[in-house]
Structure formats: C-alpha cells, structure tokens
Write a protein that holds these residues in place. Structure first.
Motif, PDB file in Angstrom:
ATOM      1  N   THR A   1       0.962  -1.224  -0.091  1.00 25.11           N
ATOM      2  CA  THR A   1      -0.001   0.026  -0.014  1.00 25.11           C
ATOM      3  C   THR A   1       0.783   1.163   0.093  1.00 25.11           C
ATOM      4  O   THR A   1       1.863   1.473   0.576  1.00 25.11           O
ATOM      5  CB  THR A   1      -1.050   0.080   1.118  1.00 25.11           C
ATOM      6  OG1 THR A   1      -0.046   0.071   2.498  1.00 25.11           O
ATOM      7  CG2 THR A   1      -1.986  -1.247   1.232  1.00 25.11           C
TER       8      THR A   1
ATOM      9  N   VAL B   1      -3.000   1.066  -3.839  1.00 21.56           N
ATOM     10  CA  VAL B   1      -2.545  -0.608  -3.628  1.00 21.56           C
ATOM     11  C   VAL B   1      -1.610  -0.752  -5.107  1.00 21.56           C
ATOM     12  O   VAL B   1      -1.916  -0.426  -6.152  1.00 21.56           O
ATOM     13  CB  VAL B   1      -3.637  -1.512  -3.707  1.00 21.56           C
ATOM     14  CG1 VAL B   1      -2.882  -3.016  -3.712  1.00 21.56           C
ATOM     15  CG2 VAL B   1      -4.319  -1.289  -2.320  1.00 21.56           C
TER      16      VAL B   1
ATOM     17  N   ARG C   1      -7.739  -2.139   6.548  1.00 22.57           N
ATOM     18  CA  ARG C   1      -7.625  -2.952   5.191  1.00 22.57           C
ATOM     19  C   ARG C   1      -6.618  -4.175   5.077  1.00 22.57           C
ATOM     20  O   ARG C   1      -5.236  -3.784   5.426  1.00 22.57           O
ATOM     21  CB  ARG C   1      -7.377  -1.993   3.963  1.00 22.57           C
ATOM     22  CG  ARG C   1      -8.452  -1.063   3.669  1.00 22.57           C
ATOM     23  CD  ARG C   1      -8.147  -0.346   2.410  1.00 22.57           C
ATOM     24  NE  ARG C   1      -6.773   0.237   2.314  1.00 22.57           N
ATOM     25  CZ  ARG C   1      -6.107   0.690   1.281  1.00 22.57           C
ATOM     26  NH1 ARG C   1      -6.809   0.493  -0.030  1.00 22.57           N
ATOM     27  NH2 ARG C   1      -5.169   1.336   1.220  1.00 22.57           N
TER      28      ARG C   1
ATOM     29  N   VAL D   1      -4.466  -6.379   1.954  1.00 25.53           N
ATOM     30  CA  VAL D   1      -4.511  -6.468   0.648  1.00 25.53           C
ATOM     31  C   VAL D   1      -3.627  -7.852   0.314  1.00 25.53           C
ATOM     32  O   VAL D   1      -2.440  -8.162   0.975  1.00 25.53           O
ATOM     33  CB  VAL D   1      -3.854  -5.626  -0.035  1.00 25.53           C
ATOM     34  CG1 VAL D   1      -4.305  -5.900  -1.489  1.00 25.53           C
ATOM     35  CG2 VAL D   1      -4.731  -4.119   0.075  1.00 25.53           C
TER      36      VAL D   1
ATOM     37  N   GLU E   1      -8.863  -7.125  -1.565  1.00 22.27           N
ATOM     38  CA  GLU E   1      -8.898  -6.494  -0.221  1.00 22.27           C
ATOM     39  C   GLU E   1      -9.999  -6.610   0.473  1.00 22.27           C
ATOM     40  O   GLU E   1     -11.097  -6.934   0.077  1.00 22.27           O
ATOM     41  CB  GLU E   1      -9.020  -5.034  -0.947  1.00 22.27           C
ATOM     42  CG  GLU E   1      -9.087  -3.843   0.328  1.00 22.27           C
ATOM     43  CD  GLU E   1      -9.421  -2.522  -0.215  1.00 22.27           C
ATOM     44  OE1 GLU E   1      -8.745  -1.678  -0.314  1.00 22.27           O
ATOM     45  OE2 GLU E   1     -10.761  -2.356  -0.537  1.00 22.27           O
TER      46      GLU E   1
ATOM     47  N   ASP F   1     -11.777  -5.714   3.984  1.00 19.83           N
ATOM     48  CA  ASP F   1     -12.150  -4.635   4.836  1.00 19.83           C
ATOM     49  C   ASP F   1     -12.527  -5.297   6.348  1.00 19.83           C
ATOM     50  O   ASP F   1     -13.429  -6.062   6.614  1.00 19.83           O
ATOM     51  CB  ASP F   1     -13.327  -3.934   4.590  1.00 19.83           C
ATOM     52  CG  ASP F   1     -13.839  -2.754   5.758  1.00 19.83           C
ATOM     53  OD1 ASP F   1     -13.380  -2.817   6.713  1.00 19.83           O
ATOM     54  OD2 ASP F   1     -14.334  -1.691   5.138  1.00 19.83           O
TER      55      ASP F   1
ATOM     56  N   ILE G   1      -9.981  -5.855  -6.361  1.00 21.10           N
ATOM     57  CA  ILE G   1      -9.677  -4.611  -6.741  1.00 21.10           C
ATOM     58  C   ILE G   1      -8.493  -4.657  -7.759  1.00 21.10           C
ATOM     59  O   ILE G   1      -8.192  -3.429  -8.325  1.00 21.10           O
ATOM     60  CB  ILE G   1      -9.102  -3.879  -5.415  1.00 21.10           C
ATOM     61  CG1 ILE G   1      -7.601  -4.371  -4.909  1.00 21.10           C
ATOM     62  CG2 ILE G   1     -10.180  -3.883  -4.380  1.00 21.10           C
ATOM     63  CD1 ILE G   1      -7.177  -3.557  -3.730  1.00 21.10           C
TER      64      ILE G   1
END
Length: 667
Positions: free
Chosen positions: A31, A36, A353, A355, A369, A371, A380
C-alpha cells in the motif's frame, strides 16, 4: 451437441497462445497511501514484470513503461523488488530493482514528464555484480534498507550477503563506499531488517550453509544506533532444526514470528524485553496442525501481517492456505468469506484494510482487498476474466493416495473434461503426472490454463505433492531428506498406478513431466521404472554431484546435502541416482526443454545428458530458448514449449499431430 472422439483428440479453444498469455500472477503487493501497488507478469513484453498502481479512483496503470522490469535476482529467485511512500507534495517516491542491471533506482511517477528513474547503486564488474532485494524505504532517514548480494569472484559461490543502507541522494550510484553496512554479524543469508514501532530496534532472519531456510533459521535482533551499524546484536529465537519463516513487530512492541518447532509452522509471540537466559519463552497464538507459514524461497514472503488494532491477518491451512483474521488474545480465527481457496504469501495492511493475492480452481490470481471492519472482501486489481467458456476449465479432485509403507500421498487429479466431447465407451484416457519444483514446495489448487490445455483435449493430469512437499507439516517435508530421487519417484508412480488400478487412467498411456526439481523427478523416473510411455523434462537437475560442487548458484549449492547427503561422504549415492549416469536405463521417449541463460540448472547438464543418450535408439528432442533463465516467462517460449510437449504425447499415445509444429526427435 456432444461429439464422440478418442481421448487426446478433442477440439479445444484453449490453445498454447491463450495459456501462455495467462501465465504468472500478481506478486509483492503493498500500500502507498490510499493506493495499492503490485508487480504483474507481462509475457507478451519479453516476460518483464511491470509495477502496477491502483489509484484511489479505482483505475489501474503501470508505474513504469517498458522496458523497465521490476525484478530482483538475489538468491536466484529474488525478493521484494520495490518500495514506495507518499510524500507531502509531488506524489509518491518509489525505489525499485531493474532486472537488466540489478541496480536500485528511484523514481517519482507523478513528476513532470521526462524525468526518468535515477540510479541509486553502482554497477560492479565482479562476477554477477551487485544485487538488491527485500527493499524497505525509510524516507525519514533518507535511505533504503535492503539485502545486498555482492559477488566477490567469478564463481557462483563467490558471494556475500549483508544488510545495507543505500542513500536516496544518489551518492552511491558511482561510489560503492556510500553504501552503509548495517551489521557486523555475518551470515550466509539474511533478510532485510524490520523496524520496531518505536524505531529503536530491528529484527531480521538469518541462516548459514548447509541449512536451507526451511531447515533452520535464526531471528536476530539489535538496537538502532544514531549513526553506524546496529548495536547489541543478538540471536533471539531459532536454531539449526527450527525454521522461522517470517518475523514482524506487533504494534505493542512484541515480536511475532512463524516457527515450525512444533512440527508445523505456527504463529508465535515473544516480548524481547523479557527474553533472556537459556530458555526463551514464546506463546503460540493459534495452535493447530496447520501451516501458518511456508518455505522462504523469496525474500519478503509474508504469511502474516499485524493490524494496528492488535488483530493479525494470517494465511493458514493444510495443503492450501486461506486468509483469516486472528485475535491473538483469544486465539479466535475468522476466515475470509469468498470464492478464493488459495492465497499467495504476499500480504499488505493499511489501517483496517488487508490486501493479498488469491485464486481458486475456477479463477486465476487476483488482487483482493479485505475490510476487516465489515468482513467484506472484493477484487480490486488484476481481476480474473474468463478468456474462454469456463465449461472448458478442468474440474480437479483432491485425493490422498497410499504409497510405500502405507504413507499418505497428497495429489490433485484433473480428469479430461470438455463440454462438447466424450470418449468412446470403454476407452481409458491418457494421464500425465506433474511433479512440482522445489522440491520443497507444492502444487497449488488453482486455475491453470496449461493444465486446461491438456484436459480440454482429453489428456488427464495428476499433480502430486510427493513426500517433501510443504503444506502438510515438517514430518511430511522431511520424508524427502536424503531420499530425493527415491521418495518423490515412488510417490509419483504410486499416484499414477492407483489411477490405473482404479480404471481411471490408461496404464499404457501414462507420462511424467516436471520443471527444475520436478524435472529431476521426471528424469529419474524414466530411469527407475517402465511405468511411463514418455516424459517431459524442463530445466532440470540431471547431475547432482556437479550441481553440488559448483554448477549452480550459491543459494542451492548445498541443498543436496539434505536431499541426498554430503557429496564427500556418499559419492556413490549421487552417481546411483543421477539421470546422467543412468541414461542407459531410459527406454521411453522424452522431451528436454532448457533456457540458455539458466544459472540455477545450467544447460551444460542437459548437453551432457543429450550426449549420453546419443545413439541409444531412444527417441528424444532437445529444445533450447535464448534469453530464458530458470522458469520460462516469454509468451513465444511458452507457446513453443507447450506445443512441443503435446506433440510428444501425441506420438507416444498414438494420437494425430495435425496442427502441431513438427517436433524433431533424434535417437
């Protein structure tokens, strides 16, 4: 409408070009502010790795144009080749390794057009020069921390690795002495240091020959000095029979690490301030007979990532790894909902987040990703799209076969499958055994269009996670210790014979294929059994004695000591298992595929093997590729390799070769 046709002759839209265009997957996610970033394969662009950014508005774009190739050669397999950080003005700053010259470069992608990347490190004419990996950007310190691999002579083992700090001002681009070495502690292998939340301490992983990182590593800790190298450098955890695959600081200042001391890679926590004496006490955060880590083939692999609130994103599983969120205080582990069944060891976190890169048997690798507040996960980046009707995709079956001495053999079976074709009644299909590389690795259960290339034509595939594979605990991994060329060969044969005994596969039309260590297994199998009608051997090890005495790169130069035994103590064992010295036992046709720039399994071994086969009356082909190293990355190479492999099977299985380029077989 379903057409009846013999196995291996079915028409399929999954051609070699399609399979090649979807080879590889996203890697090294990170990130950068709200963005990203990750690296992505570009087979059609000479096999380069592109650095991709996903902006806040959800658009994807390359950070660097061709020919910039973001990839490191450290240890032969590389490691995290980039790091970036937002700045108050002017957009992000990124530091990356360019594959062609292995130099570190700094670049400002949002700067006015025309400002190219500027080099941060020099070029060395010694051996294979200077290499960098596991890049960590410390813009507040004005430098990059990373692993420096420096060649000190012309031999592949004339190399040293140190933790180094490279100034961002470019002063080291012409002056090697501007690079600061951050520790006097010397190990053959190191990872880049991870800085504690308060900035006072660092931790890194180290190990020495002849250990491999999945055999034994140690976590080193030190204090950060205002100037000069680290101070008070001490080993904290790990030893020669304990593999620590990753170590990271938690927000509270404790150290998290993945250790296999229990027999499984487990997530542990330790307070460095309370560590001392002869016994170092750590706590296992989620004790299960599952793997929370894996083999450290590339520097920067990440199986867990601590979140600011105290939770930890973890990859875990048995045979496959999925993403979960662990509460270290309660041990509660909540898995992420979604279609993904296999996650790569690359995780990044930002706030709440997480990823990562994930795939399934029905979809390719995507950037996903999560949450953690809502539990919602979404794609994403590098989103999977079906290039053909998914009805042509293989439908794998997870199997456990029984091998010698009643041992378990884990495998994935991919039966022939095509929605518009069926075989004549009573006909059994040909099958190809796939032996994965490593050998300390495993075959992931994900959509692979190379497999679909064969199964959609009516040729079955069985991927065997033979003894020695990861994902099933250390005892399973250690089954290959000093039995490489025996246990792997037996397990692959047991899986193939079981399918034949069950009436699933045609015993007269079995083949074996593999690359690297899998190429070794395929080649040894052809010398050890008459089970296979043919074999495909891809950039293999064929002469382990030479491989162990200077004919490979430094990282694996002593790997064979655990796989076969010390060469000085058991030279006869090396010769007895070597396909090169058992060439007279081969009777089945084979295809040998080799990159001419391969420094891990050099073409010299293939050339000696082909010379040993000359005049023996065994049909075989040797196909080489300019510009390819260990692992094919160019689209045209992969197309030629797949079509040559199918041509071999057509001849060995008695199938028509219409539409395939001619494969010249010599005898």
């Amino acid at each position: 409408m379903t057409t009846t046709a013999p196995y291996g002759t079915w028409h399929s839209p999954v051609d070699a070009a399609l399979a090649a265009s979807h080879d590889g997957h996203p890697e090294y996610v990170g990130t950068v502010g709200s963005e990203v970033w990750w690296t992505a394969p570009r087979p059609a662009e000479g096999g380069r790795r592109a650095l991709i950014r996903r902006r806040a508005d959800a658009t994807e774009e390359p950070v660097l144009p061709p020919p910039w190739n973001v990839r490191s050669k450290v240890m032969g397999y590389g490691g995290t080749p980039w790091a970036a950080a937002p700045r108050a003005t002017g957009g992000p700053l990124v530091v990356f390794v360019h594959f062609a010259d292995q130099r570190l470069y700094a670049y400002e992608p949002d700067a006015p057009a025309g400002a190219p990347p500027r080099p941060l490190t020099p070029v060395s004419d010694v051996g294979e020069g200077l290499r960098w990996a596991d890049v960590r950007l410390h813009a507040d310190r004005g430098e990059v921390w990373c692993v420096l691999e420096e060649f000190t002579g012309e031999r592949p083992t004339d190399v040293r690795r140190v933790i180094a700090a490279v100034p961002l001002d470019g002063s080291a681009a012409e002056d090697r002495t501007a690079v600061r070495e951050l520790t006097d502690a010397r190990h053959d292998f190191v990872t880049a240091p991870r800085l504690s939340p308060d900035g006072r301490r660092v931790a890194w992983i180290a190990w020495n020959h002849p250990e491999m990182p999945w055999d034994g590593t140690v976590v080193m800790v030190a204090e950060v000095a205002d100037d000069g190298p680290f101070i008070k450098v001490l080993p904290l955890v790990g030893e020669t029979d304990e593999s620590v695959a990753q170590a990271e600081w938690a927000p509270d200042g404790s150290l998290l690490f993945v250790s296999d001391l229990s027999g499984w890679w487990q997530l542990e926590r330790i307070d460095p301030d309370r560590a001392g004496g002869d016994v170092i006490a750590s706590s296992t955060l989620c004790p299960r007979q599952e793997e929370f880590g894996g083999p450290l083939w590339k520097l920067g692999h990440r199986w867990f990532a601590p979140l600011d609130g105290g939770l930890i994103a973890v990859l875990h599983g048995r045979g496959a790894q999925t993403l979960g969120i662990l509460d270290p205080e309660t041990g509660e582990l909540a898995d992420v909902a979604g279609p993904w069944t296999e996650w790569e060891p690359t995780l990044a976190v930002d706030g709440t987040r997480v990823v990562g890169v994930a795939a399934s048997p029905h979809s390719g690798h995507e950037v996903v990703e999560l949450d953690t507040l809502t539990g919602h996960a979404r794609v994403i980046g590098s989103a999977h799209t079906d290039p053909v009707d998914p009805a042509y995709y293989p439908r794998p079956e997870v199997r456990t076969f029984t091998g010698a001495d009643g041992r378990e053999i884990h495998a994935h079976v991919y039966p022939p499958h095509n929605p518009h074709h069926a075989a004549p009644p009573g006909e059994l299909p040909p099958y190809v055994v796939w032996a994965h590389g490593g050998p300390t690795g495993r075959a992931p259960l994900v959509l692979d269009l190379e497999i679909a290339y064969f199964t959609s034509r009516g040729i079955g595939v069985v991927e065997v996670n033979y003894g020695g594979s990861t994902g099933y605990g250390r005892a399973y991994r250690d089954r290959l210790r000093e039995r490489w060329g025996v246990a792997d060969v037996e397990d692959c044969a047991a899986a193939a014979e079981a399918l034949a005994d069950e009436g699933v596969a045609d015993r007269a039309r079995l083949a074996i294929r593999g690359g690297s260590a899998g190429g070794w297994t395929a080649a040894v199998s052809l010398t050890a059994t008459r089970l296979y009608a043919c074999g495909t051997i891809i950039y293999p090890i064929l002469d382990p004695a030479a491989w162990a005495t200077g004919e490979t790169h430094d990282f694996e130069s002593r790997y064979a000591e655990s796989l076969i035994g010390p060469v000085a103590e058991v030279p006869d064992r090396y010769r007895e298992r070597s396909p090169l010295h058992r060439a007279d036992r081969i009777t089945a046709p084979f295809l040998l595929l080799q990159g001419l720039d391969d420094t891990i399994c050099p073409p010299a071994q293939c050339e000696r093997f082909v010379a040993a086969m000359a005049g023996r009356g065994v049909p075989h082909a040797y196909v080489t590729f300019e510009g390819e190293g260990h692992g094919f990355r160019r689209a045209d190479t992969m197309v030629r390799a797949l079509e040559a492999e199918l041509s071999l099977y057509a001849r060995a299985f008695g199938l028509p070769e219409a539409g395939l380029p001619a494969l010249e077989l010599r005898i």
